[in-house]
Design a protein around this motif. Sequence first.
Motif, PDB file in Angstrom:
ATOM      1  N   GLN A 119      40.670 120.556  44.738  1.00 20.20           N
ATOM      2  CA  GLN A 119      41.873 119.961  45.312  1.00 20.20           C
ATOM      3  C   GLN A 119      43.006 119.856  44.301  1.00 20.20           C
ATOM      4  O   GLN A 119      44.012 119.189  44.572  1.00 20.20           O
ATOM      5  CB  GLN A 119      41.532 118.560  45.850  1.00 20.20           C
ATOM      6  N   HIS A 120      42.862 120.517  43.167  1.00 16.10           N
ATOM      7  CA  HIS A 120      43.897 120.446  42.122  1.00 16.10           C
ATOM      8  C   HIS A 120      45.176 121.102  42.636  1.00 16.10           C
ATOM      9  O   HIS A 120      45.149 122.085  43.397  1.00 16.10           O
ATOM     10  CB  HIS A 120      43.412 121.157  40.856  1.00 16.10           C
ATOM     11  N   LYS A 121      46.316 120.549  42.193  1.00 14.34           N
ATOM     12  CA  LYS A 121      47.598 121.074  42.668  1.00 14.34           C
ATOM     13  C   LYS A 121      47.867 122.489  42.171  1.00 14.34           C
ATOM     14  O   LYS A 121      48.625 123.233  42.780  1.00 14.34           O
ATOM     15  CB  LYS A 121      48.735 120.157  42.252  1.00 14.34           C
ATOM     16  N   PRO A 159      34.860 118.285  43.471  1.00 14.55           N
ATOM     17  CA  PRO A 159      35.905 118.281  44.520  1.00 14.55           C
ATOM     18  C   PRO A 159      37.320 118.203  43.957  1.00 14.55           C
ATOM     19  O   PRO A 159      38.244 118.809  44.491  1.00 14.55           O
ATOM     20  CB  PRO A 159      35.554 117.034  45.346  1.00 14.55           C
ATOM     21  N   ARG A 160      37.503 117.459  42.844  1.00 14.40           N
ATOM     22  CA  ARG A 160      38.849 117.333  42.288  1.00 14.40           C
ATOM     23  C   ARG A 160      39.351 118.658  41.728  1.00 14.40           C
ATOM     24  O   ARG A 160      40.560 118.885  41.656  1.00 14.40           O
ATOM     25  CB  ARG A 160      38.885 116.261  41.211  1.00 14.40           C
ATOM     26  N   GLU A 161      38.423 119.540  41.329  1.00 19.59           N
ATOM     27  CA  GLU A 161      38.839 120.852  40.847  1.00 19.59           C
ATOM     28  C   GLU A 161      39.327 121.718  41.998  1.00 19.59           C
ATOM     29  O   GLU A 161      40.291 122.484  41.847  1.00 19.59           O
ATOM     30  CB  GLU A 161      37.681 121.533  40.118  1.00 19.59           C
TER      31      GLU A 161
END
Length: 819
Positions: A320-322, A316-318
């Motif tokens: 939601q990366h900026k 998920p963090r990939e």
Amino acid sequence: MGDFDLDCKKVRNICILAHVDHGKTTLADHLIAGCNGAVHPKQAGKLRFMDYLDEEQRRAITMKSSSIGLKFKDYDINLIDSPGHMDFCSEVSTAARLSDGALVLVDSVEGVHIQTHAVLRQAWVEKLTPCLVLNKIDRLIYELKLTPMEAYNRLLRIVHEVNNIVSGYKSEKYLSDVDSILAGPSGVDLGDDENPEFFEDDEEDTFQPQKGNVAFVCALDGWGFCVGEFAEFYAKKFGGNVTSFKKAFWGPRYFNSKTKMIVSKKAMGGGSNIRPMFVQFVLEPLWQVYQGALEPDGGKAMLEKVIKNFNLSVLPRELQHKDPKTALQAVFSRWLPLSNTILSMVVRCMPDPIDAQSFRISRLLPKREVVDQMAGSEVFARPEHVRRCVETCDSSPEALTVAFVSKIFAVPLNLIPARGPNDEIIDTSSEEESDECFLAFARIFSGVLTMGQKINVLSALYDPLNVETTQKHLQEAEVRSLYLMMGQGLKPVASVKTGNVVAIRGLGHHILKSATLSSTKDCWPFSSLMFQVSPMLKVAIEPSDPADMGALLKGLKLLNRADPFVEVTVSSRGEHILAAAGEVHIERCIKDLREIFAKVSLELSGFQIATSAGPLCDEPMWGLAFIVEAHIRPSEVQSNELENPQQSLDQYGMFTGQVMTVVKEACRAAVLQKRPRLVEAMYFCELNTPAEYLGTMYGVLGRRRVRVVKEEMQESSPLFTVHAYLPVSESFGFADELRNKTSGSSSALLVLSHWEALMEDPFFVPKTEEEIEEFGDGSSVPQNTARKLIDAVRRRKGLPVEEKVVQHATKQRTLARKV
């Protein structure tokens, strides 16, 4: 893996060939990252792992071919990355000779360029099995803003253009028109872009996506696919046959959603909204993923849908990366991993060494014509037995060892492993002439090569049927070390089995550029390498300090050995001449001399020279013939002189220096009477520039006597492509000036085209009123282009120049005062 005991069927030898900046080294980074882990996936495309020279990293271009061993599933793949710049085309030749297959890259935006023609021809001549890789698909989406249908037509056009080039080589039509090769084909008339069924499947085409030998990739983002991968997915989804979907995913095939059948456009009832299956099921999902990841208003729903449909594990963090690129690459690297796509295609479409050598034998070791008396003799049978060993890729214990060295390359001594494969210490300090160790870049075609083995080194002129050539063209050497090449490193091995690529230490003093290695003297040498151009740019070099002349001579000798394309000669005037392919190649050679081979300060006052000198500016004379008639009057010759004509000639001084000088001046005077003209070498120049810099580019061309022959705008692109002819004498600094004037937006590629006569008379004197009005009153030499070139060359060579020089000028003074 140390002894290469794997079956030859599990080995692939491939090279990457392409036009400059089409993505070869970036692709190589991803293949390495996906296999042996020498490159981290996040650094792939940025590290340029195969560019191990500082100059390559600084210029961001590949100058030397380099090799690396990859492990893919249970296959060993020897990958050779090669340069794309025309100045280093010799490195392409060396890479192609050691390979069995070739990955031919084409930029999907720039399309087919001049070097694409050259590498396709190289692959054809060396009998390599090629696969086509259409790179930079992402640029069609976010740079050109093409729709999936427009992108499909563009890709379709490129594939057919490449097939047309290969078809021309097959029919040997390229031999009849050199200009068409340089300028490239005019293209294929597609008719209506919205009517893809214009193209019918041609089983004779070399590249067909449905055959699996065409890949569509984005090397920068690390993804790629062949149509077979999508065919398997949709065959499962719709319950169809995988083979049918493969055939349908390229060309005029459409999917009827109601009947779940693959039909033609006519069966679909026409209409402007229907799309070929490749557009509907392949390109449109790709476009949606890019839009969902990169566009500000693009939702993440498409990304989540792809992750769910293909069962991808993305953190998920990939997502939601900026940085939107991070999410995009995370999805694509798991959905369509580039290394898996390319290497699967290599294993599937390219031959193993056994199949390849049976096909390539006519190129590697062509059959020799001999007299009938030798045809059935044992002397002729022994070399033929060696040839059969190469043809069958014989790896049995009793097989003869045969290898080919395509080039010698220099490696700093401190980078050579100090220990061997069995952890023994190896001393290399006393074996080399400099701080460099020369290794042979070789391929084993028969038998096994082992460390410490005695081997025969055969030059290209060696003849096993002629005893007299043994002393001249055969040497015996010892294989001191063997190394598996790992890009920037070397891994020691004890032995190398047939079908593999290896670096050999101990042959540097015995090989000049290339050679054949054999365990027997009864072996024909391999055929010579084919180079795309010849080393026609020559410069004279000398050290700044005359005391360094010895070091320069030693360095030139080492450079001549290490570079397969360099020619080092000495002129009749004692100048040391370095001949290379072009300006960038010359710069590379001078840098090697300064920093590696000679380590002296050199004076790049380079000017073109030759073995003979004409009357205009001491340049080579071309297109002339001298008829010399000797006359001796019988009344002046005594009877005793007729019995000894050599004594008679010596008596009359026919071969003395005075007479030779007279003959020389007579020849020069004869040339001047026939109105000589300068003949200058011409580059074929391919330029690419945006529309806003077109005028600036023409300004640069106008100052260098460039003749433009073609200008066209690339379809669906803001770039203009200009074809022109540029005099070689005007090419120095041309690329740098073009980049500076256009802020780096324009690029140029130069390749030798032809020699062209400059028809201006350098001795022209105006006589008529019109000529006097245009050129002056004739009191001085008219400064036309030919005369300017002659005077410039003569000044560089220290020759006299006819010009008016005012030595003591005084200003006229008067006492009169004018108010």
